[in-house]
Design a protein around this motif. Structure first.
Motif, PDB file in Angstrom:
ATOM      1  N   GLU A  65       0.117 -32.585  19.347  1.00 45.30           N
ATOM      2  CA  GLU A  65       0.958 -33.248  18.351  1.00 45.30           C
ATOM      3  C   GLU A  65       1.735 -32.234  17.522  1.00 45.30           C
ATOM      4  O   GLU A  65       2.829 -32.533  17.031  1.00 45.30           O
ATOM      5  CB  GLU A  65       0.098 -34.129  17.441  1.00 45.30           C
ATOM      6  CG  GLU A  65      -0.467 -35.363  18.140  1.00 45.30           C
ATOM      7  CD  GLU A  65      -1.422 -36.149  17.262  1.00 45.30           C
ATOM      8  OE1 GLU A  65      -1.779 -35.639  16.182  1.00 45.30           O
ATOM      9  OE2 GLU A  65      -1.796 -37.268  17.656  1.00 45.30           O
TER      10      GLU A  65
ATOM     11  N   ILE B 196      -1.176 -35.957  26.848  1.00 43.64           N
ATOM     12  CA  ILE B 196      -0.821 -36.794  25.701  1.00 43.64           C
ATOM     13  C   ILE B 196      -1.038 -38.272  26.041  1.00 43.64           C
ATOM     14  O   ILE B 196      -1.604 -39.038  25.259  1.00 43.64           O
ATOM     15  CB  ILE B 196       0.649 -36.544  25.298  1.00 43.64           C
ATOM     16  CG1 ILE B 196       0.785 -35.152  24.675  1.00 43.64           C
ATOM     17  CG2 ILE B 196       1.129 -37.614  24.312  1.00 43.64           C
ATOM     18  CD1 ILE B 196       2.225 -34.737  24.407  1.00 43.64           C
TER      19      ILE B 196
ATOM     20  N   ARG C  24      -5.717 -32.723  20.875  1.00 38.72           N
ATOM     21  CA  ARG C  24      -4.753 -33.700  20.365  1.00 38.72           C
ATOM     22  C   ARG C  24      -3.923 -33.090  19.240  1.00 38.72           C
ATOM     23  O   ARG C  24      -2.686 -33.236  19.208  1.00 38.72           O
ATOM     24  CB  ARG C  24      -5.480 -34.946  19.867  1.00 38.72           C
ATOM     25  CG  ARG C  24      -4.528 -35.998  19.308  1.00 38.72           C
ATOM     26  CD  ARG C  24      -5.238 -37.207  18.721  1.00 38.72           C
ATOM     27  NE  ARG C  24      -5.869 -38.014  19.761  1.00 38.72           N
ATOM     28  CZ  ARG C  24      -7.170 -38.107  19.957  1.00 38.72           C
ATOM     29  NH1 ARG C  24      -8.003 -37.416  19.158  1.00 38.72           N
ATOM     30  NH2 ARG C  24      -7.665 -38.853  20.918  1.00 38.72           N
TER      31      ARG C  24
END
Length: 510
Positions: free
Chosen positions: A457, A501, A453
């Motif tokens: 990001e 995502i 993650r």
């Protein structure tokens, strides 16, 4: 006051036509009446001839009621009869299209006539303040009119023999708790609940209370409120009779206000539902609701007291629709377990202020959740309702003290909420890179999902990802290499990165 020409202009939009009597267009209208099975001579300037078998019969009823105008349901073929009958009796006849319901028409007529009274006096649709003034003159003491919950509805200008208790009550718009407890202990509350005759309340200097006469305001067996008169000794003779008569007049005012408000709520609710469900002529419905043309927002509201919903919701709806439509910025309806309000304006802050005002008007224990749709034109209001529903669902998952979300500011949160709902119902893939890494973390206490993650990001920058994780950038690279041994990770494929995502967002806790 409202005049006939204004009534004609407004009702023309509801398929109502004036037949003859153009000279009567300036006639003032101050009251509305309907036929009564008990008393056929109920007076009123405007007569709604509900149940009349013919135009001629309706005109006859109007003459008995001393009405200036009568509304009767009939088709276009009755225009000649209406003109002749009206001219012969000096009554303006308005023909109502048979497709228009009496309930809708009555709500409009009551609202218009009462609005005219309010505009003239500047004191409210039933002019209770003027009644309090005249009653004070008749009984020779300052008058206060209260509802059954001891809230002040009106008071006279007269301040003779004023005392601290009256001043405090008027300023607070409600009888203070200490005085309510005193009246309860003295049996005044029980007297008002059971007896129609006035009763004298002895002075109590400790509570700043001078002497008073109080009488119940009742309709049949229902207690509507009370009238209080300041006086040093009990009223007798003509003054006592004037107080009793005044209480009956107040009852008529309160009943009339309640009936008019209920009719208006019904008419308003029906029109709002038409807009939210997609009316074929949304612009006309907006005009009928008295809303300005332009951007509007739909607000969806639910109210709770602990786990009990129905009582709080009805209380919130009553507060949202308190006062006649022309005195409120929005228009509301109650559908299922949700209140929907259409509020003019483009900015979400006005909608949030409306929700805050509603919350402030409710008891402290009531929790309010709300959602606000994006700015929409009349024809787009069905979409605004769906947006408000989704924002409401989002707000219900949050602390109720947070500000209600607006769709145009929270569309990303709503999209993620949809994904989470889909994930909870098992509609996301059970296998794939994200699921495989999550299982590995569970079995081996690794941090692969958090690392993936952070890397996504950071748009693939290991230094930024490492800073977010609080580790060295080489640790991030190391984990990515080991993760590719657990499951195929094609981080160079844009579509797979997007899918990962989405999968991570869907699994997040809201």
């Amino acid at each position: 006051m409202i005049r006939l020409d204004r009534l004609v202009n407004v009702l023309g939009g509801y398929g109502v036509r004036l037949c003859g009597r153009p000279d009567s267009r300036s006639a003032p209208l101050r009251s509305v009446a309907m036929p009564d099975a008990i008393d056929s001579r109920v007076p009123g300037d405007v007569l709604l001839a509900v149940g009349a078998a013919s135009v001629t019969e309706a005109v006859r009823w109007a003459v008995a009621a001393q009405a200036a105008v009568v509304l009767v349901r009939a088709g276009a073929d009755a225009e000649r009869e209406a003109s002749l009958a009206g001219a012969s009796e000096g009554v303006a006849v308005m023909l109502v299209d048979p497709a228009v319901s009496w309930s809708q028409l009555a709500g409009v007529v009551y609202g218009l006539v009462l609005e005219g009274r309010e505009t003239e006096s500047g004191r409210g649709p039933t002019d209770l303040f003027a009644l309090a003034d005249s009653l004070a003159d008749a009984v020779g003491g300052a008058v206060t009119i209260e509802d059954r919950l001891s809230r002040v509805l009106a008071y006279s200008r007269s301040q003779q023999a004023g005392d601290p208790a009256r001043v405090e009550t008027i300023l607070a718009r409600q009888v203070p708790d200490r005085l309510r407890n005193l009246f309860h202990a003295r049996g005044v509350t029980a007297h008002l609940a059971a007896v129609d005759e006035p009763v004298f309340v002895e002075p109590d200097p400790e509570h700043g209370l001078a002497g008073r006469m109080v009488v119940a305001v009742r309709a049949g067996r229902e207690l509507l409120g009370s009238v209080w008169v300041m006086c040093a000794t009990p009223l007798a003779g003509a003054r006592r009779a004037a107080l009793a008569d005044g209480a009956r007049t107040v009852a008529l005012h309160l009943l009339r206000s309640r009936a008019s408000a209920d009719l208006e709520r019904q008419v308003e609710s029906d029109l709002v539902i038409r807009l939210l469900e997609g009316s074929a002529d949304a612009a006309t419905v907006v005009s009928q609701l008295g809303l300005p043309h332009g951007a509007m927002r739909v607000i969806a509201v639910r109210a709770y007291i602990a786990t009990e919903r129905h009582a709080a919701l009805l209380l919130a709806f009553e507060r949202a629709t308190t006062g006649f439509g022309w005195s409120r910025p929005g228009r509301s309806t109650l559908l299922g377990n949700t209140i929907y309000t259409i509020l003019p304006g483009e900015q979400p802050d006005a909608a949030r202020e409306w929700v805050s005002a509603l919350q402030a008007a409710l008891p402290a224990q009531v929790r309010v959740a709300a959602g606000i749709g994006a700015a929409a034109e009349a024809a787009e209001l069905p979409a605004g309702r769906q947006e408000a529903d989704e924002c409401l669902a989002l707000h219900e998952t949050r602390d109720p003290r947070t500000t209600p979300p607006a769709y145009d500011e929270s569309w990303d949160d709503i999209l993620l909420q949809r994904l989470r709902v889909a994930a909870r119902t098992g509609r996301t893939p059970a296998r794939g890179p994200v699921s495989a890494l999550r299982r590995h973390d569970t079995l081996h206490a690794t941090q692969y999902v958090a690392t993936l993650r952070a890397w996504l990001e950071a748009q693939g920058d290991p230094a930024v990802a490492a800073e977010r994780l609080g580790v060295h950038r080489n640790t991030v690279r190391n984990r990515l290499r080991k993760m590719s041994e657990v499951t195929p990770l094609d981080l160079g494929d844009a579509r797979q990165r997007l899918a990962m995502i989405i999968g991570l967002a869907a699994a997040e806790e809201s």
